[in-house]
Design an enzyme around this catalytic site. Structure first.
Site, mmCIF file in Angstrom:
data_model
loop_
_atom_site.group_PDB
_atom_site.id
_atom_site.type_symbol
_atom_site.label_atom_id
_atom_site.label_comp_id
_atom_site.label_asym_id
_atom_site.label_seq_id
_atom_site.Cartn_x
_atom_site.Cartn_y
_atom_site.Cartn_z
ATOM 1 N N ASP A 71 -21.323 -32.202 41.759
ATOM 2 C CA ASP A 71 -22.088 -33.485 42.421
ATOM 3 C C ASP A 71 -22.880 -33.738 41.565
ATOM 4 O O ASP A 71 -24.076 -33.307 41.002
ATOM 5 C CB ASP A 71 -22.382 -33.316 43.897
ATOM 6 C CG ASP A 71 -22.371 -34.207 45.189
ATOM 7 O OD1 ASP A 71 -22.445 -35.546 44.116
ATOM 8 O OD2 ASP A 71 -21.610 -34.039 46.465
ATOM 9 N N ASP A 126 -22.105 -39.265 43.325
ATOM 10 C CA ASP A 126 -22.353 -40.172 44.721
ATOM 11 C C ASP A 126 -22.621 -41.966 44.519
ATOM 12 O O ASP A 126 -23.373 -41.689 43.262
ATOM 13 C CB ASP A 126 -24.274 -39.241 44.894
ATOM 14 C CG ASP A 126 -24.372 -39.582 45.900
ATOM 15 O OD1 ASP A 126 -23.507 -39.368 47.596
ATOM 16 O OD2 ASP A 126 -25.535 -39.669 46.382
ATOM 17 N N GLU A 153 -17.868 -41.727 44.468
ATOM 18 C CA GLU A 153 -17.518 -42.387 45.830
ATOM 19 C C GLU A 153 -18.630 -43.888 45.668
ATOM 20 O O GLU A 153 -19.580 -43.762 45.063
ATOM 21 C CB GLU A 153 -19.095 -41.397 45.936
ATOM 22 C CG GLU A 153 -19.204 -41.461 48.002
ATOM 23 C CD GLU A 153 -20.203 -41.514 48.525
ATOM 24 O OE1 GLU A 153 -20.098 -41.041 49.970
ATOM 25 O OE2 GLU A 153 -20.850 -41.624 47.841
ATOM 26 N N HIS A 180 -18.446 -34.007 54.011
ATOM 27 C CA HIS A 180 -19.567 -33.375 55.069
ATOM 28 C C HIS A 180 -20.725 -35.122 55.032
ATOM 29 O O HIS A 180 -21.468 -34.568 55.954
ATOM 30 C CB HIS A 180 -20.646 -33.222 53.666
ATOM 31 C CG HIS A 180 -20.809 -33.607 52.255
ATOM 32 N ND1 HIS A 180 -19.945 -35.015 51.829
ATOM 33 C CD2 HIS A 180 -22.533 -34.717 52.274
ATOM 34 C CE1 HIS A 180 -20.186 -35.498 50.911
ATOM 35 N NE2 HIS A 180 -21.815 -35.292 51.791
ATOM 36 N N ASP A 181 -19.422 -35.858 55.602
ATOM 37 C CA ASP A 181 -20.925 -37.374 55.633
ATOM 38 C C ASP A 181 -19.544 -37.605 57.019
ATOM 39 O O ASP A 181 -19.978 -38.493 57.386
ATOM 40 C CB ASP A 181 -20.460 -38.110 55.124
ATOM 41 C CG ASP A 181 -21.034 -38.546 53.608
ATOM 42 O OD1 ASP A 181 -22.870 -37.580 54.120
ATOM 43 O OD2 ASP A 181 -20.727 -38.983 52.699
HETATM 44 O O1 TEU Z 1 -23.106 -41.155 50.551
HETATM 45 C C1 TEU Z 1 -22.763 -42.625 50.318
HETATM 46 C C2 TEU Z 1 -23.650 -42.871 52.170
HETATM 47 O O2 TEU Z 1 -23.500 -43.782 51.890
HETATM 48 C C3 TEU Z 1 -23.642 -42.720 53.052
HETATM 49 O O3 TEU Z 1 -25.072 -42.309 53.734
HETATM 50 C C4 TEU Z 1 -22.553 -42.790 53.451
HETATM 51 O O4 TEU Z 1 -22.697 -44.328 54.300
HETATM 52 C C5 TEU Z 1 -23.170 -42.514 55.384
HETATM 53 O O5 TEU Z 1 -22.909 -40.729 55.489
HETATM 54 C C6 TEU Z 1 -22.185 -42.847 56.465
HETATM 55 O O6 TEU Z 1 -22.358 -43.367 57.811
HETATM 56 C C7 TEU Z 1 -23.276 -40.611 49.798
HETATM 57 C C8 TEU Z 1 -23.703 -38.771 50.023
HETATM 58 O O7 TEU Z 1 -22.758 -38.420 50.201
HETATM 59 C C9 TEU Z 1 -24.127 -38.593 51.409
HETATM 60 O O8 TEU Z 1 -24.245 -37.339 51.362
HETATM 61 C C10 TEU Z 1 -26.002 -38.757 50.832
HETATM 62 O O9 TEU Z 1 -26.163 -39.232 52.330
HETATM 63 C C11 TEU Z 1 -25.702 -40.524 50.260
HETATM 64 O O10 TEU Z 1 -24.679 -39.799 49.202
HETATM 65 C C12 TEU Z 1 -27.127 -40.329 49.674
HETATM 66 O O11 TEU Z 1 -26.997 -39.623 48.068
#
Ligand code: TEU
Ligand code: CA
Length: 552
Positions: A107, A209, A251, A325-326
């Site tokens: 990542d 990311d 992403e 994971h989000d």
């Molecule tokens: O996620 C991008 C992101 O914008 C997320 O915060 C997303 O909007 C949210 O989960 C949905 O409500 C990436 C990573 O995957 C996430 O785990 C990180 O927290 C974020 O970036 C910051 O690095």
């Protein structure tokens, strides 16, 4: 590198036939009883992944970090977080994975660092520090407040004041995640050197990311897909990726059909794929977002996925996923985590894996893990959930209403410990896990599911094996059917006279479906979750969450 298998199409890369598997290290397997998953824990479970047949792991961050956002806040890009292990542990995992034909995709979190990175510590101590300009600083507004009213993703203002300097810095996600200033060529050089350091170690690529944020123009108020984005991605490619047989997935929450090929078009020399989220956001309230989930609308959901199939039909490449994971657990969000859990888990997997693109499995998905049902805010751990809880309370939302939304769409759903067995803490740890284990692990766990010949794991194993053996799954032309049907997802794939028809019921009801002319197919039933049917034609009855895959 993972195996590349022969197909009738010339342009096949190893990651076209491979399936990805995402590991969230903190929640996967704890080897030393401190309640936190770690790298030796991952190494101990590689046989599980080999048996599944995956080609590469997307490893969520394992770098040194204060863990404000579980590693998406990096304090040292070339060190492993002590709670996850050492660099030696990492190299051993890499070697053992490689021995099983599995690559490790790291990542890459370079839109921001941690506020504990030494770059930032120096930057906030003096305007004269060499790394001050590695971050984004602005003077206060005339009233002394933040330079703009932009909100941080995890609540509060996106601007954070440093009184000693009289300046605000941008932390688009949180104060603990200061944004890096990509305009600075010295910063970019540091990032590229770091990427090469990992690539030279033998990793299989990067998941990047929030990569669409790096080209931002703060003063113009443009954050997503800003004017410098593609110039930076092309430079990054030249300086790090060119000539290496690795995979990259960017992403982006803002990428659309109109911009997709700018990232992953074959002649662009930027990325191989993007993770887009339009199908996910279909389920969010247009104003209140994820915390006010909208009921699932299959027609809208199909429209997004079908459009993406069309957009990347001849150029670029899709990444295919419902979970990470989000996001909430897919069987809870799009299937049924009660009576039809097993059938709906298999059905969802089939639809995702048989579209054109590279599928990603999120840890626990292969045994149909479900959302949690937390009752109190102190059970949640996620910085996003806790930050938004504060904002919601200030806005007068009731705790119960907020918690209901968090249980439906919150990120902690995906972060409860991986359920390995029916034993204490699901076999994840011998200690106390950092977040509660889902009580349903007594019934839903790897041991039980793998022992069941009708289990979800075995179904995934067969699905993943299919794409290695059938060129039509990799390269076949995608054609959607019954686009306006509110309950059935239907499509075909076709290549060199071979046709694959997929029909899936997305509801808890038994229904009759008239197989459209163009989908009629008879031959072999490759996959099913009730009974095989060798002939798809005429009016067929589909049981709850039934899926059928027939090839001629
Ligand atoms: O996620 C991008 C992101 O914008 C997320 O915060 C997303 O909007 C949210 O989960 C949905 O409500 C990436 C990573 O995957 C996430 O785990 C990180 O927290 C974020 O970036 C910051 O690095
Ligand atoms: Ca541990």
């Amino acid at each position: 590198m993972p195996n590349t298998l022969p197909t009738s199409s010339p342009a096949t890369n190893w990651w076209h036939t491979a399936t990805g598997y995402q590991i969230y290290p903190r929640s996967f397997c704890d080897s030393n009883g401190d309640g936190i998953g770690d790298i030796p824990g991952i190494t101990s479970k590689l046989d599980h992944l080999r048996d599944l047949g995956i080609g590469f792991i997307w490893l969520s961050p394992v770098y040194a970090s204060p863990m404000a956002d579980n590693g998406y806040d990096i304090a040292d890009y070339r060190a492993i977080a002590p709670e996850f292990g050492t660099l030696e542990d990492f190299d051993q995992m890499l070697a053992e994975a490689k021995a099983r034909g599995i690559g490790i995709v790291m990542d890459l979190v370079v839109n921001h660092s941690s506020d504990e990175h030494h770059w930032f510590k120096a930057a906030k101590s003096s305007k004269a520090a060499p790394t001050h300009d590695f971050y984004i600083w602005r003077v206060p507004a005339p009233d002394g407040g933040p330079p703009s009213d932009h909100r941080a993703c995890f609540g509060g203002s996106a601007w954070h004041f440093v009184p000693e300097l009289g300046q605000y810095y941008l932390g688009f996600f949180s104060a603990a995640q200061p944004d890096l200033n990509w305009q600075n060529p010295k910063l970019r050089r540091e990032i590229y050197d770091m990427m090469n350091w990992w690539l030279d170690r033998g990793i299989a690529g990067f998941r990047m990311d929030v990569i669409s944020l790096i080209g931002k123009d703060v003063d113009a108020g443009i954050f997503e897909e800003g004017p410098y984005l593609h110039q930076f991605l092309q430079e990054m490619h030249r300086e790090t990726l060119a000539g290496r047989d690795v995979v990259t997935v960017g992403e982006s929450w803002s990428v659309s059909r109109d911009t997709a090929l700018l990232y992953c078009g074959r002649d662009r020399a930027e990325l191989d794929m993007v993770f887009q989220f339009q199908h996910i956001m279909e389920g969010w309230d247009p104003v209140h977002g994820k915390w006010k989930p909208r009921p699932f609308d299959l027609i809208a959901f199909k429209r997004v996925l079908n459009d993406w199939q069309e957009t990347l039909a001849d150029d670029g490449w899709n990444s295919l996923f419902l979970s990470n994971h989000d996001l909430p657990r897919q069987v809870s969000r799009y299937g049924d985590d009660g009576a039809f859990r097993v059938q709906s888990a298999k059905m969802l997997a089939t639809v995702v894996h048989l579209m054109k693109g590279t599928p990603f499995v999120y840890q626990g998905e292969e045994i149909g893990m479900t959302n949690v049902r937390f009752e109190r805010i102190d059970q949640f751990r996620d910085i996003e959930t806790l930050g938004h809880y504060k904002d919601a309370m200030a806005a007068g939302v009731s705790p119960a209403e907020f918690i209901a939304g968090a249980n439906t769409n919150g990120r902690d759903n995906a972060r409860t410990p991986m359920q390995w067995s029916a034993g204490a803490q699901a076999g994840f740890t011998t200690g106390t896990p950092w977040i509660e284990t889902n009580p349903n692990h007594t019934a839903i766990n790897v041991e039980a599911d793998r022992a069941d010949p009708e289990g979800i794991f075995d179904y995934y194993r067969r699905l993943i094996a299919l794409r290695k053996n059938l060129p039509v799954v990799i390269h076949g032309r995608y054609e959607p059917f019954a686009e306006d049907h509110p309950s059935v997802f239907a499509f075909t794939r076709a290549l060199d006279g071979k046709k694959l028809s997929v029909v899936a019921n997305f509801t808890t009801q038994t229904l009759d479906f008239d197989v459209p002319e163009g989908m009629v197919c008879s031959g072999t039933c490759l996959l099913f979750n009730y009974e095989a049917r060798e002939n798809l034609s005429g009016r067929i009855s589909l049981r709850p969450f039934e899926v059928l895959v027939v090839i001629n």
